[in-house]
Design an enzyme around this catalytic site. Structure first.
Site, mmCIF file in Angstrom:
data_model
loop_
_atom_site.group_PDB
_atom_site.id
_atom_site.type_symbol
_atom_site.label_atom_id
_atom_site.label_comp_id
_atom_site.label_asym_id
_atom_site.label_seq_id
_atom_site.Cartn_x
_atom_site.Cartn_y
_atom_site.Cartn_z
ATOM 1 N N GLU A 1 8.581 -6.478 8.625
ATOM 2 C CA GLU A 1 7.840 -7.578 9.332
ATOM 3 C C GLU A 1 6.531 -7.520 9.163
ATOM 4 O O GLU A 1 6.098 -6.452 9.695
ATOM 5 C CB GLU A 1 8.368 -7.488 11.038
ATOM 6 N N LYS B 1 7.839 6.730 13.100
ATOM 7 C CA LYS B 1 6.313 7.076 12.669
ATOM 8 C C LYS B 1 5.668 6.133 13.134
ATOM 9 O O LYS B 1 5.368 4.975 12.582
ATOM 10 C CB LYS B 1 6.580 7.323 11.115
ATOM 11 N N GLU C 1 -5.112 -12.994 7.366
ATOM 12 C CA GLU C 1 -5.002 -12.668 8.564
ATOM 13 C C GLU C 1 -6.360 -11.907 8.968
ATOM 14 O O GLU C 1 -6.513 -10.744 8.144
ATOM 15 C CB GLU C 1 -3.718 -11.840 8.673
ATOM 16 N N CYS D 1 0.863 -10.385 15.845
ATOM 17 C CA CYS D 1 1.264 -10.982 14.496
ATOM 18 C C CYS D 1 1.717 -12.482 14.661
ATOM 19 O O CYS D 1 1.408 -13.124 13.790
ATOM 20 C CB CYS D 1 2.724 -10.339 14.074
HETATM 21 P P1 NAD Z 1 -0.541 -1.027 8.822
HETATM 22 O O1 NAD Z 1 0.336 -1.750 7.804
HETATM 23 O O2 NAD Z 1 -1.868 -0.698 8.689
HETATM 24 O O3 NAD Z 1 0.403 -0.066 9.478
HETATM 25 C C1 NAD Z 1 1.738 0.011 9.938
HETATM 26 C C2 NAD Z 1 2.488 1.186 9.923
HETATM 27 O O4 NAD Z 1 2.713 1.674 8.641
HETATM 28 C C3 NAD Z 1 1.549 2.462 10.291
HETATM 29 O O5 NAD Z 1 2.505 3.247 11.005
HETATM 30 C C4 NAD Z 1 1.141 3.037 9.070
HETATM 31 O O6 NAD Z 1 0.787 4.277 9.148
HETATM 32 C C5 NAD Z 1 2.015 2.826 8.038
HETATM 33 N N1 NAD Z 1 2.094 2.865 6.729
HETATM 34 C C6 NAD Z 1 0.811 2.549 6.051
HETATM 35 N N2 NAD Z 1 0.981 2.574 4.625
HETATM 36 C C7 NAD Z 1 2.226 3.016 4.561
HETATM 37 C C8 NAD Z 1 2.906 3.313 3.438
HETATM 38 N N3 NAD Z 1 2.364 3.149 2.237
HETATM 39 N N4 NAD Z 1 4.072 3.671 3.347
HETATM 40 C C9 NAD Z 1 4.874 3.784 4.577
HETATM 41 N N5 NAD Z 1 4.013 3.416 5.728
HETATM 42 C C10 NAD Z 1 2.914 3.004 5.768
HETATM 43 O O7 NAD Z 1 -0.523 -2.120 10.027
HETATM 44 P P2 NAD Z 1 -1.194 -2.013 11.593
HETATM 45 O O8 NAD Z 1 -2.695 -2.218 11.279
HETATM 46 O O9 NAD Z 1 -0.872 -0.770 12.260
HETATM 47 O O10 NAD Z 1 -0.665 -3.179 12.337
HETATM 48 C C11 NAD Z 1 -1.330 -4.437 12.168
HETATM 49 C C12 NAD Z 1 -0.285 -5.315 11.112
HETATM 50 O O11 NAD Z 1 1.063 -5.470 11.563
HETATM 51 C C13 NAD Z 1 -0.795 -6.930 11.285
HETATM 52 O O12 NAD Z 1 -0.629 -7.393 9.761
HETATM 53 C C14 NAD Z 1 0.297 -7.765 11.971
HETATM 54 O O13 NAD Z 1 0.409 -8.963 11.821
HETATM 55 C C15 NAD Z 1 1.472 -6.733 11.662
HETATM 56 N N6 NAD Z 1 2.521 -7.028 12.697
HETATM 57 C C16 NAD Z 1 3.662 -7.815 12.306
HETATM 58 C C17 NAD Z 1 4.492 -7.838 13.461
HETATM 59 C C18 NAD Z 1 5.741 -8.682 13.105
HETATM 60 O O14 NAD Z 1 6.820 -8.331 13.811
HETATM 61 N N7 NAD Z 1 5.685 -9.353 12.279
HETATM 62 C C19 NAD Z 1 4.503 -7.317 14.532
HETATM 63 C C20 NAD Z 1 3.237 -6.525 14.892
HETATM 64 C C21 NAD Z 1 2.418 -6.469 14.003
#
Ligand code: NAD
Length: 456
Positions: free
Chosen positions: A228, A157, A358, A262
């Site tokens: 993560e 997803k 962040e 991230c």
């Molecule tokens: P996000 O949390 O908004 O979304 C990430 C994914 O989760 C999307 O596919 C979204 O549709 C899904 N999602 C959202 N709510 C959900 C729920 N309740 N249940 C299941 N799935 C759900 O994050 P984003 O804006 O896409 O990405 C940015 C964030 O990701 C930043 O905080 C960044 O630091 C983090 N990130 C972390 C890493 C790592 O490896 N630590 C790597 C890349 C990005």
């Protein structure tokens, strides 16, 4: 069915793709289809699964330019970084093709002296992968490649901002993998939540808030889960560092891909002449190419959407209203698309969100520290713990301070951003939950162990 539109951050009029916002029933059906196909996949010899992943790598390598261009268009990643990400995707597929062929268990001395006491590994079934938009090739692949290598079916997803890249990857791999083994379901958080309710193992990358919901729901069902999440990463600069090199590395780590990694540096903690280092950093930041992500010289393209641009401007304005100095940037750029100037701020009052949360955009704060120990304490003072960097020429400082950084990944004289996919990846505190990703750790997550006693 509702739909989601993915639009190009540099030209929001450019509709990249419109996809279904899959309802829970559709996600559930996708999991069941994948489970049926995955059962056959799990029974294939590892040599066959390895060959299939190798064929996926070949397919991606053959389409590398086209996929990189789609990454640029859909998420605004500068073309050089997009090409690097696709190359990394190919390498990840090849790595896990090989990993599928490694010994899968151990043999133990049996108490009766006669039995064969050994361990075998089995896949979980369907791995539900939920990914963010910022690495739309590498993150899906560093989850899907090991999941598939060790015999799981995969339902991916992708983020609502990057479905086109995920769908293109699935198309490219269709000739290499058996039908139905890898399924992409599009949609937003609700589709992700539905996947967590059905999958046999869940691997999530994204924000802390969404990750907290995912791990609670998965734990409730008793399925393996890893999350993560975000970072508030510090780079510490000691007075004995190569200051010019440190400024270059930190500028790139803070502002590359508009700070949307991230592992981006958000705080620069300086022992010694903090104002002098801030000047060097501003010069390095102002030398970065900013603008059109299709231009090879661009380091800082757009941010993903209007809200992300506003978050940077608001963070700078709020800090300024509390006495901080915006040394460069802080304003939207005067051009179409979601562009904001790379922003460096100093004099941020203690406790301001710029130092604790962040922003996920091209902004960093320079803060002074009285001693190396105080710098480490400041670096550790946040709820996140993904990565930190230490810049010093003193081996003693490097050896004693690096292990005290409360993070999953500590770097000395290297930027916070940038990871090696064959080593364990993950954070401490609120940045990570569950087993590490990547490298040999991936096999532990995507398999379960059975201890087999075979008595003659
Ligand atoms: P996000 O949390 O908004 O979304 C990430 C994914 O989760 C999307 O596919 C979204 O549709 C899904 N999602 C959202 N709510 C959900 C729920 N309740 N249940 C299941 N799935 C759900 O994050 P984003 O804006 O896409 O990405 C940015 C964030 O990701 C930043 O905080 C960044 O630091 C983090 N990130 C972390 C890493 C790592 O490896 N630590 C790597 C890349 C990005």
């Amino acid at each position: 069915m509702d739909h989601i539109e993915s639009r190009s951050p540099q030209s929001p009029d450019d509709l990249v793709v419109q996809v279904p916002d899959s309802p829970a029933a559709e996600v559930s059906a996708a999991v069941e289809r994948t489970r049926a196909a995955g059962a056959g996949w799990a029974r294939r010899p590892a040599t066959e699964r390895a060959a299939a992943l190798g064929a996926c790598a070949d397919a991606l390598a053959a389409a590398a330019g086209e996929v990189a261009a789609l990454v640029v268009r859909e998420v605004g990643k500068p073309v050089g970084e997009a090409a690097g990400e696709v190359a990394r995707g190919v390498a990840i597929l090849r790595y896990f093709a090989q990993a599928a062929l490694l010994p899968e268990g151990d043999v133990y001395p049996p108490a009766d002296g006669a039995s064969l006491l050994h361990t075998r590994r089995r896949p979980h079934g369907v791995a539900g992968l939920i990914t963010p938009w910022n690495f739309p090739v590498a993150i899906p692949l560093w989850k899907a490649a090991p999941a598939l290598a060790f015999g799981n079916g995969v339902v991916l997803k992708p983020a609502e901002q990057s479905p086109a890249v995920a769908l293109r990857l699935a198309e490219l791999f269709a000739g290499a993998l058996p039908d139905g083994v890898l399924t992409v379901v599009t949609g937003g958080g609700a589709a992700g939540a539905a996947l967590v309710e059905r999958a046999d193992a869940v691997s999530f990358t994204g924000s802390v808030a969404a990750g907290a919901r995912v791990r609670r729901a998965a734990a409730e069902r008793g399925v393996p889960v890893q999350c993560e999440m975000g970072g508030q990463n510090a780079s510490i600069v000691l007075p004995d560092a190569d200051l010019a090199a440190a400024a270059q590395a930190i500028a790139a780590a803070a502002m590359g891909y508009a700070g949307q990694k991230c592992t981006a540096t958000s705080r620069v903690i300086v022992v010694g002449d903090a104002d002098g280092f801030a000047e060097r950093l501003v010069a390095a930041v102002e030398a970065l190419g900013v603008g059109d992500p299709t231009e090879p010289g661009t380091a800082v393209g757009p941010v993903i959407e209007a809200g992300a641009r506003d978050a940077v401007v608001n963070a700078a304005d709020r800090a300024a209203s509390r006495g901080a100095k915006v040394l460069t940037g802080g304003r939207p750029l005067d051009r179409a698309g979601w562009f904001v100037g790379p922003t460096v701020v100093s004099g941020v009052p203690e406790g301001d969100e710029l130092l604790t949360e962040e922003v996920f955009g091209p902004i960093c704060a320079v803060v002074p520290a009285a001693s190396p120990e105080a710098a480490v304490e400041a670096a550790n003072s946040v709820r996140y713990g993904l990565v930190a960097a230490l810049f010093t020429r003193d081996l003693g400082h490097a050896l004693t301070l690096a292990p005290r950084l409360d993070v999953g990944m500590a770097k000395v004289n290297a930027p916070t951003a940038g990871v090696d996919f064959h080593a364990p990846f993950g954070g401490a505190k609120q940045s990570s939950y569950g087993p590490r990703e990547q490298g040999p750790a991936a096999r532990d997550f995507y398999t379960r162990t059975t201890t087999v006693t075979l008595t003659p």
